[in-house]
Design an enzyme around this catalytic site. Structure first.
Site, PDB file in Angstrom:
ATOM      1  N   SER A 146       0.837  -1.203   0.000  1.00  9.40           N
ATOM      2  CA  SER A 146       0.000   0.000   0.000  1.00  9.40           C
ATOM      3  C   SER A 146       0.874   1.256   0.000  1.00  9.40           C
ATOM      4  O   SER A 146       1.754   1.400  -0.818  1.00  9.40           O
ATOM      5  CB  SER A 146      -0.969  -0.026   1.185  1.00  9.40           C
ATOM      6  OG  SER A 146      -1.919   1.010   1.096  1.00  9.40           O
ATOM      7  N   LYS A 156      -1.440  -9.481  -0.437  1.00 14.38           N
ATOM      8  CA  LYS A 156      -2.757  -9.687   0.151  1.00 14.38           C
ATOM      9  C   LYS A 156      -3.592 -10.573  -0.759  1.00 14.38           C
ATOM     10  O   LYS A 156      -3.417 -10.593  -1.977  1.00 14.38           O
ATOM     11  CB  LYS A 156      -3.459  -8.354   0.417  1.00 14.38           C
ATOM     12  CG  LYS A 156      -3.541  -7.400  -0.757  1.00 14.38           C
ATOM     13  CD  LYS A 156      -4.088  -6.038  -0.325  1.00 14.38           C
ATOM     14  CE  LYS A 156      -4.156  -5.064  -1.487  1.00 14.38           C
ATOM     15  NZ  LYS A 156      -4.664  -3.729  -1.078  1.00 14.38           N
ATOM     16  N   ASP A 304      -2.472   6.225  -3.707  1.00 12.31           N
ATOM     17  CA  ASP A 304      -1.315   5.514  -3.175  1.00 12.31           C
ATOM     18  C   ASP A 304      -0.859   4.464  -4.196  1.00 12.31           C
ATOM     19  O   ASP A 304      -1.490   4.292  -5.240  1.00 12.31           O
ATOM     20  CB  ASP A 304      -1.645   4.897  -1.822  1.00 12.31           C
ATOM     21  CG  ASP A 304      -2.712   3.818  -1.911  1.00 12.31           C
ATOM     22  OD1 ASP A 304      -3.527   3.860  -2.846  1.00 12.31           O
ATOM     23  OD2 ASP A 304      -2.740   2.935  -1.033  1.00 12.31           O
ATOM     24  N   ASP A 306      -1.029   1.246  -4.703  1.00 11.39           N
ATOM     25  CA  ASP A 306      -1.926   0.212  -5.235  1.00 11.39           C
ATOM     26  C   ASP A 306      -3.315   0.764  -5.554  1.00 11.39           C
ATOM     27  O   ASP A 306      -4.230   0.007  -5.887  1.00 11.39           O
ATOM     28  CB  ASP A 306      -2.016  -0.989  -4.300  1.00 11.39           C
ATOM     29  CG  ASP A 306      -2.813  -0.736  -3.040  1.00 11.39           C
ATOM     30  OD1 ASP A 306      -2.663   0.356  -2.461  1.00 11.39           O
ATOM     31  OD2 ASP A 306      -3.588  -1.621  -2.623  1.00 11.39           O
ATOM     32  N   ASP A 308      -5.790   1.957  -3.890  1.00  5.33           N
ATOM     33  CA  ASP A 308      -7.003   1.681  -3.112  1.00  5.33           C
ATOM     34  C   ASP A 308      -7.347   2.857  -2.189  1.00  5.33           C
ATOM     35  O   ASP A 308      -8.343   2.810  -1.476  1.00  5.33           O
ATOM     36  CB  ASP A 308      -6.891   0.373  -2.329  1.00  5.33           C
ATOM     37  CG  ASP A 308      -5.889   0.405  -1.188  1.00  5.33           C
ATOM     38  OD1 ASP A 308      -5.089   1.366  -1.112  1.00  5.33           O
ATOM     39  OD2 ASP A 308      -5.887  -0.538  -0.378  1.00  5.33           O
TER      40      ASP A 308
END
Length: 548
Positions: A146, A156, A304, A306, A308
């Site tokens: 992240s 994840k 950020d 990734d 999300d």
């Protein structure tokens, strides 16, 4: 926490990482499972660590991927596994390690067509769309830490519902991975990476085209284009950087990428509050570059690595507090979408109570859940939740027709929604926030940390409402004490205490010898500071009552 003297300023040579050394450590350092810090540990967002600290290494990844392969076989998941990665330095070697193990275990793996980067929400969308039309269930892995510093790596797992895996699933994967490492990986199947790339089990898909082509199902792209909204985008060197030009071209949007650089050292980033490089799009220090350009665009957005999370910058107010934007987004969506009135607004219990007041004001049901986006997955999946959001700038919402969009946080749609709000209403999100605050009250929000040893953290995790003996907080009568979230009755792993105009929540850290206090006041900052002070006293009294 004291603000570092270099916060918000460009990274210096001494702030940059040695990528060669970091990648070498990934392959050469061997974790010792007798040391807790070197074991696989799944938090709310998967396993994270640093190769140099022997907490994110090749052994961790191959063990985790073997455990995932075994889990999906036990569950009967015979569809593809969608594999994504972000732009952190350790994501590339971990990506190769993952493919080698998954292919060796007979898993059909699908990756981006150019072997490039893939954001978290795209993996979620791929899983959901595949499983909607196929009996053979798909799942996914995303290699990302992240917004963590450049030295970190992460991975994840998203099962067939497309969102973050439940705690019982991650616990099984974590335990199996640690057992595999303790046994020197003798039960881990691998093939040579070059051989894996040639395997018929590995296929490639244009994830960018797949995702971008569907965006108008969830955001009113036509309204944004028609209004001519100018959008500044700083991908912060993240995995969605190649998506924005395609979005602009397909929908005719006026988008300018202000920082097109991908650099695994993230040396272009301003330093965060603590003087570290961190790609936190909710931090005014990390977002200093985009904030300085706020007058150049109608709205500016950051994400950020990734994608999300989202950061929203407006001409009228600069970088928005994530809690403020959550309230604005919810208020707008619930009054501009033709969704059933029974669909719920989902929020974490440490998010602003301004969301509660918005829900009451527009007469929509609210569901308050513990910290972690996994608690929104089921509701977003069956569209009983219209929106799920958390105070750390992560959220998603259902499609315009009321169907499921993603069950993981989607920074793209939250960023584009800011442009839609401006296009449709003529006011930017910060202007909408000011109006809400005038109507419903101006919140003062804070978060602090306090020292707690392992025994104290255990007490706090299991604390019951009956253990709190105080009847007032910062001069107001306590009206509620929660140890379980009202939205789903799940344990919050701590305590939340509320009054008419304020609240605090206390939760132990899963990785450090501290606990966190989240607090809010609708009176003023002085009242907030009193809440925080008395919150620490209340928690300390609970520790004392437990004999520690």
């Amino acid at each position: 926490m004291t603000v570092h003297h270099h916060a918000g300023k460009p990274a210096r040579p001494e702030d940059r990482i040695n990528i060669g050394r970091l990648v070498s450590d990934y392959f050469l350092k061997i974790p010792n499972t007798d040391i807790p810090e070197q074991r696989v540990s799944f938090g709310t967002s998967g396993h994270r660590g640093c190769a140099t600290k022997t907490s994110f290494n090749e052994q961790h990844i191959v063990a985790i991927c073997q455990a995932v392969a075994e889990h999906r076989k036990a569950q009967g998941y015979t569809g593809p596994l969608f594999l994504g990665k972000d732009t952190h330095a350790l994501s590339e070697p971990a990506f190769a390690s993952a493919i080698s193990v998954l292919i060796a275990n007979g898993v059909n793996v699908v990756i981006q067509s150019d072997e490039g980067f893939t954001p978290t929400p795209v993996i979620s969308r791929l899983i959901i769309e595949h499983n909607r039309n196929n009996k053979e269930q798909a799942d996914g892995l995303i290699i990302t830490p992240s917004h963590n510093p450049p030295t970190d790596g992460g991975i994840k797992y998203n099962p067939p519902h497309g969102g973050p895996a439940e705690g019982d699933v991650t616990k099984l994967i974590e335990q199996r991975a640690n057992d595999l490492m303790a046994a020197n990986l003798v039960d881990v199947n691998t093939v040579d990476f070059e051989q894996a790339l040639q395997s018929p089990l590995l296929s490639k898909q244009d994830f960018i085209e797949f995702y971008v082509d569907q965006l108008d199902q969830v955001v009113d792209m036509q309204a944004i284009a028609k209004a001519g909204v100018t959008i500044g985008v700083d991908p912060l060197g993240g995995s969605g950087i190649n998506y924005w030009p395609v979005i602009a071209k397909k929908y005719g949007l006026n988008i300018e990428i202000v920082n097109p650089v991908v650099d695994a050292s993230f040396a272009f980033m301003p330093l965060d509050k603590d003087g570290k490089i961190r790609m936190d799009c909710s931090s005014p220090y990390a977002m200093a570059g985009l904030i300085a350009m706020k007058d150049d665009f109608d709205v500016a957005v950051g994400n950020d690595p990734d994608f999300d999370r989202h950061g929203i910058v407006t001409k009228s107010g600069g970088l928005m507090n994530p809690n403020h934007y959550l309230a604005v987004a919810i208020n707008y969506l619930m009054t501009h979408r033709s969704w059933p009135e029974t669909t719920k607004i989902g929020k974490t219990l440490v998010s602003s109570s301004l969301v509660d007041r918005v829900a009451e004001h527009i007469n929509r049901p609210l569901s308050e859940v513990p910290v972690g986006f996994k608690w929104f997955v089921d509701g977003l999946f069956d569209s009983s939740y219209a929106f799920g959001g958390e105070e750390s700038a992560g959220a998603s919402f259902i499609a315009r027709d009321g169907s499921c969009w993603t069950t993981d946080k989607d920074g793209f749609i939250m960023a584009l929604l800011a442009a839609e709000i401006l296009a449709v209403t003529g006011k930017d999100p910060h202007q909408h926030y000011k109006h809400l605050a005038e109507q419903l009250g101006e919140p003062c929000y804070g978060r602090v940390e306090a020292v707690a040893n392992s025994e104290q953290k255990k007490v706090l995790t299991a604390l019951s409402a009956d253990a709190i003996t105080a009847d007032t907080l910062a001069g107001e009568k306590i009206v509620n004490i929660l140890s379980h979230a009202p939205g789903n009755n799940a344990a919050i792993g701590g305590i939340k205490v509320t009054t008419e105009n304020g609240w605090f929540a206390a939760r132990p850290s899963g990785t450090e010898e501290i606990y966190k206090i989240y607090a809010e006041s609708f009176i003023d900052d002085a009242h907030l500071q009193t809440i925080i002070k008395e919150a620490q006293e209340i928690v300390s009294a609970a520790f004392k009552a437990a004999g520690i």
